[in-house]
Design a protein around this motif. Structure first.
Motif, short mmCIF file in Angstrom:
data_model
loop_
_atom_site.label_atom_id
_atom_site.label_comp_id
_atom_site.label_asym_id
_atom_site.label_seq_id
_atom_site.Cartn_x
_atom_site.Cartn_y
_atom_site.Cartn_z
N GLN A 1 -50.66 60.92 -33.83
CA GLN A 1 -50.10 61.79 -32.80
C GLN A 1 -51.24 62.34 -31.95
N VAL A 2 -51.12 62.20 -30.63
CA VAL A 2 -52.14 62.69 -29.71
C VAL A 2 -51.74 64.05 -29.19
N GLN A 3 -52.66 64.97 -29.25
CA GLN A 3 -52.42 66.32 -28.70
C GLN A 3 -53.50 66.63 -27.68
N LEU A 4 -53.09 67.25 -26.59
CA LEU A 4 -54.02 67.72 -25.57
C LEU A 4 -53.94 69.24 -25.51
N VAL A 5 -55.07 69.88 -25.70
CA VAL A 5 -55.12 71.34 -25.72
C VAL A 5 -55.99 71.82 -24.57
N GLU A 6 -55.36 72.56 -23.66
CA GLU A 6 -56.05 73.05 -22.47
C GLU A 6 -56.51 74.48 -22.67
N SER A 7 -57.54 74.85 -21.93
CA SER A 7 -58.00 76.24 -21.91
C SER A 7 -58.73 76.50 -20.60
N GLY A 8 -58.89 77.78 -20.27
CA GLY A 8 -59.71 78.13 -19.13
C GLY A 8 -58.98 78.64 -17.91
N GLY A 9 -57.67 78.67 -17.93
CA GLY A 9 -56.95 79.19 -16.78
C GLY A 9 -57.10 80.69 -16.66
N GLY A 10 -56.60 81.24 -15.57
CA GLY A 10 -56.67 82.68 -15.38
C GLY A 10 -56.53 83.07 -13.93
N LEU A 11 -56.93 84.30 -13.65
CA LEU A 11 -56.84 84.87 -12.31
C LEU A 11 -58.23 84.93 -11.69
N VAL A 12 -58.33 84.49 -10.44
CA VAL A 12 -59.61 84.49 -9.75
C VAL A 12 -59.36 84.84 -8.29
N GLN A 13 -60.35 85.43 -7.65
CA GLN A 13 -60.22 85.76 -6.24
C GLN A 13 -60.54 84.54 -5.37
N THR A 14 -60.07 84.57 -4.14
CA THR A 14 -60.40 83.51 -3.19
C THR A 14 -61.91 83.34 -3.10
N GLY A 15 -62.34 82.08 -3.18
CA GLY A 15 -63.77 81.79 -3.15
C GLY A 15 -64.42 81.74 -4.51
N GLY A 16 -63.69 82.14 -5.52
CA GLY A 16 -64.22 82.17 -6.87
C GLY A 16 -64.13 80.83 -7.57
#
Length: 121
Positions: free
Chosen positions: A1-16
């Motif tokens: 079984q293949v699993q993909l685990v993402e991380s790193g999203g969030g809130l950032v300001q324009t230009g960030g």
């Protein structure tokens, strides 16, 4: 079984900047290609970028060229998306995808759960 685990999203300001990561697990899984897609409310899922595992060749949608960089760590079966100079229109749920290359290198049949990216103006 293949699993993909993402991380790193969030809130950032324009230009960030933000960096997304996606680790593929599965005892014998070796991706042929991995990529990132995104989806905003009311819109269809769209391609963002992908990378061919063996050669490292990359593809990007036009609107992110020069701002986003996709890379991989073969040993960790992990793909990254470095997002710089971000714009409000980059706001979306970002999904990692992997291809085992059954029918074509970019036939994505494994998907992550998604991570939200929000760019404030």
């Amino acid at each position: 079984q293949v699993q993909l685990v993402e991380s790193g999203g969030g809130l950032v300001q324009t230009g960030g900047s933000l960096r997304l990561s996606c680790a593929a697990s599965g005892r014998t899984f070796r991706p042929v290609a991995m990529g990132w897609f995104r989806q905003s409310p009311g819109k269809e899922r769209e391609f963002v970028a992908d990378i061919k595992w063996s050669t490292g060749s990359t593809r990007y949608r036009d609107s992110v060229k020069g701002r986003f960089t996709i890379s991989r760590d073969n040993a960790k079966n992990t793909v990254y998306l470095q997002m710089d100079s971000m714009k409000p229109e980059d706001t979306a749920a970002y999904y990692c995808a992997a291809s085992a290359g059954a029918s074509s290198p970019y036939d994505y049949n494994y998907w992550g759960q998604g991570t939200q990216v929000t760019v404030s103006s």
